[in-house]
Design a protein around this motif. Structure first.
Motif, short mmCIF file in Angstrom:
data_model
loop_
_atom_site.label_atom_id
_atom_site.label_comp_id
_atom_site.label_asym_id
_atom_site.label_seq_id
_atom_site.Cartn_x
_atom_site.Cartn_y
_atom_site.Cartn_z
N ALA A 43 36.16 52.73 31.60
CA ALA A 43 37.09 52.07 30.69
C ALA A 43 38.36 52.87 30.44
O ALA A 43 39.03 52.67 29.44
N HIS A 44 38.72 53.76 31.33
CA HIS A 44 40.00 54.47 31.29
C HIS A 44 40.90 53.90 32.37
O HIS A 44 40.46 53.14 33.23
N TRP A 45 42.16 54.28 32.36
CA TRP A 45 43.09 53.68 33.29
C TRP A 45 44.12 54.67 33.82
O TRP A 45 44.34 55.74 33.25
N ALA A 46 44.74 54.29 34.93
CA ALA A 46 45.88 55.01 35.50
C ALA A 46 47.12 54.16 35.25
O ALA A 46 47.06 52.93 35.28
N ARG A 67 55.51 48.00 35.74
CA ARG A 67 54.42 48.90 35.35
C ARG A 67 53.09 48.35 35.85
O ARG A 67 52.85 47.14 35.83
N LEU A 68 52.23 49.25 36.30
CA LEU A 68 50.91 48.89 36.83
C LEU A 68 49.86 49.74 36.12
O LEU A 68 49.97 50.97 36.07
N LEU A 69 48.86 49.08 35.56
CA LEU A 69 47.73 49.76 34.94
C LEU A 69 46.48 49.45 35.75
O LEU A 69 46.12 48.27 35.93
N LEU A 70 45.82 50.47 36.26
CA LEU A 70 44.58 50.32 37.00
C LEU A 70 43.44 50.74 36.08
O LEU A 70 43.25 51.93 35.81
N TRP A 71 42.70 49.76 35.57
CA TRP A 71 41.72 49.98 34.51
C TRP A 71 40.31 49.88 35.07
O TRP A 71 39.93 48.86 35.66
N ARG A 72 39.52 50.94 34.87
CA ARG A 72 38.13 50.93 35.34
C ARG A 72 37.25 50.21 34.31
O ARG A 72 37.46 50.30 33.11
N HIS A 73 36.22 49.55 34.80
CA HIS A 73 35.25 48.85 33.94
C HIS A 73 34.48 49.83 33.05
O HIS A 73 34.43 51.04 33.28
N GLY A 74 33.83 49.28 32.03
CA GLY A 74 32.98 50.07 31.14
C GLY A 74 31.67 50.47 31.82
O GLY A 74 31.37 50.08 32.96
N ARG A 75 30.86 51.22 31.09
CA ARG A 75 29.64 51.79 31.64
C ARG A 75 28.59 50.74 31.95
O ARG A 75 28.46 49.72 31.27
N THR A 76 27.80 51.01 32.99
CA THR A 76 26.64 50.20 33.34
C THR A 76 25.40 51.09 33.34
O THR A 76 25.50 52.32 33.24
N ALA A 98 37.38 42.93 31.71
CA ALA A 98 38.66 42.22 31.63
C ALA A 98 38.65 41.17 30.53
O ALA A 98 39.69 40.88 29.93
N GLY A 99 37.47 40.61 30.25
CA GLY A 99 37.38 39.57 29.25
C GLY A 99 37.84 40.02 27.87
O GLY A 99 38.43 39.23 27.12
N PHE A 100 37.58 41.27 27.52
CA PHE A 100 38.02 41.77 26.21
C PHE A 100 39.54 41.75 26.10
O PHE A 100 40.11 41.39 25.08
N LEU A 101 40.20 42.15 27.19
CA LEU A 101 41.66 42.17 27.19
C LEU A 101 42.22 40.75 27.28
O LEU A 101 43.20 40.41 26.61
N ALA A 102 41.59 39.92 28.08
CA ALA A 102 42.06 38.54 28.25
C ALA A 102 41.99 37.76 26.94
O ALA A 102 42.92 37.04 26.57
N ARG A 103 40.90 37.92 26.21
CA ARG A 103 40.76 37.19 24.95
C ARG A 103 41.74 37.69 23.90
O ARG A 103 42.26 36.92 23.09
N ALA A 104 42.01 39.00 23.91
CA ALA A 104 42.93 39.56 22.91
C ALA A 104 44.37 39.17 23.18
O ALA A 104 45.18 39.07 22.25
N THR A 105 44.72 38.93 24.44
CA THR A 105 46.10 38.61 24.80
C THR A 105 46.34 37.13 25.04
O THR A 105 47.50 36.68 25.05
N GLY A 106 45.28 36.37 25.28
CA GLY A 106 45.45 34.97 25.64
C GLY A 106 45.84 34.78 27.09
O GLY A 106 46.21 33.68 27.51
N ASP A 133 25.21 48.18 26.76
CA ASP A 133 25.76 48.07 25.40
C ASP A 133 26.90 49.07 25.16
O ASP A 133 27.92 48.72 24.54
N ILE A 134 26.74 50.28 25.65
CA ILE A 134 27.80 51.28 25.50
C ILE A 134 29.02 50.88 26.32
O ILE A 134 30.17 51.05 25.89
N GLY A 135 28.79 50.30 27.47
CA GLY A 135 29.89 49.83 28.31
C GLY A 135 30.71 48.75 27.62
O GLY A 135 31.94 48.72 27.75
N ARG A 136 30.04 47.88 26.89
CA ARG A 136 30.77 46.84 26.15
C ARG A 136 31.58 47.45 25.01
O ARG A 136 32.71 47.04 24.75
N TRP A 137 30.99 48.43 24.33
CA TRP A 137 31.74 49.13 23.29
C TRP A 137 32.96 49.84 23.90
O TRP A 137 34.06 49.79 23.34
N GLN A 138 32.76 50.50 25.05
CA GLN A 138 33.87 51.18 25.71
C GLN A 138 34.98 50.20 26.08
O GLN A 138 36.17 50.47 25.83
N ALA A 139 34.61 49.08 26.66
CA ALA A 139 35.61 48.10 27.09
C ALA A 139 36.36 47.52 25.90
O ALA A 139 37.59 47.37 25.93
#
Length: 232
Positions: free
Chosen positions: A180-183, A5-14, A66-74, A32-38
């Protein structure tokens, strides 16, 4: 071997996203909204998937997402410049109106699916090739039980999806990806072509707020933030 499986995830808002400026490879952070989105999207992604590996563009907005996902998963995110955004040369940082005012012919060509070669932009084919190379390399180190997450950018993801589905670079049958959405794609079995199949596009936390680009609703915003708070 290849990832299943491959997930292509776009960054949050700038800030450039908010101002409808062509971002390209300008290296600016999330707002700030981009961080909330991510943060919100990472929590929702983990409700559905169990990532095995994370690969991220070298641009700050993607690294921060990516940092939000990395920290949550280790899982330590691997930075790969090949999945960075398409370069748009002299157009970077400009709005559509500003581009059209100075380069009307090139802008019209671009909007019709052509390539604005005179402004120093990468071609769609060049972008698709480097991203596909990265995906092939990183997915080859995994097996069919694994999920590879690639944190990238809007134009880059559109080019990557087209390439992985065997479509020509000029094909424009894919809509833009929301922040912050993905394919989601799954690998084909045996020698079936194309090697990947698209199972979902523009996936994300659609119920997070009444307007994703405006941030959390004020009525339940504090509750939503509490549920998706970044542990790091």
């Amino acid at each position: 071997m290849t990832a299943g499986r491959l997930l292509l995830w776009r960054h949050g808002r700038t800030a450039f996203n908010a101002e409808a400026r062509l971002q390209g490879q300008v290296d600016i952070p999330l707002d700030d909204i981009g961080r909330w989105q991510a943060r919100t999207a990472a929590a929702r992604l983990l409700e559905r998937h169990d990532p095995t590996a994370i690969v991220v563009s070298d641009l700050d907005r993607a690294v921060e997402t990516a940092g939000f996902l990395a920290r949550a998963t280790g899982i330590e995110a691997v930075v790969d410049p090949r999945v960075r955004e398409r370069g748009f040369g002299e157009w970077e940082g400009l709005t559509g109106d500003e581009i059209q005012a100075t380069w009307p012919d090139d802008f019209a060509l671009w909007r019709s699916g052509g390539e604005p070669s005179r402004v120093g932009a990468e071609t769609r084919a060049e972008v698709a090739a480097r991203i596909a190379e990265s995906i092939a390399e990183h997915s080859a180190a995994l097996d069919r039980h694994d999920t590879l997450v690639v944190v990238s950018h809007g134009a880059a993801i559109s080019s990557a999806v087209g390439e992985l589905l065997g479509m020509p670079p000029q094909w424009r049958g894919i809509a833009g990806m929301l922040n912050a959405h993905w394919a989601e794609l799954v690998s084909s079995t045996g020698s079936v072509e194309p090697g990947w199949r698209l199972t979902g596009y523009n996936l994300g936390p659609t119920d997070a707020s009444s307007d994703w680009n405006a941030g959390p609703d004020t009525v339940h915003g504090s509750e939503a933030d509490a549920q998706t708070r970044d542990p790091g």
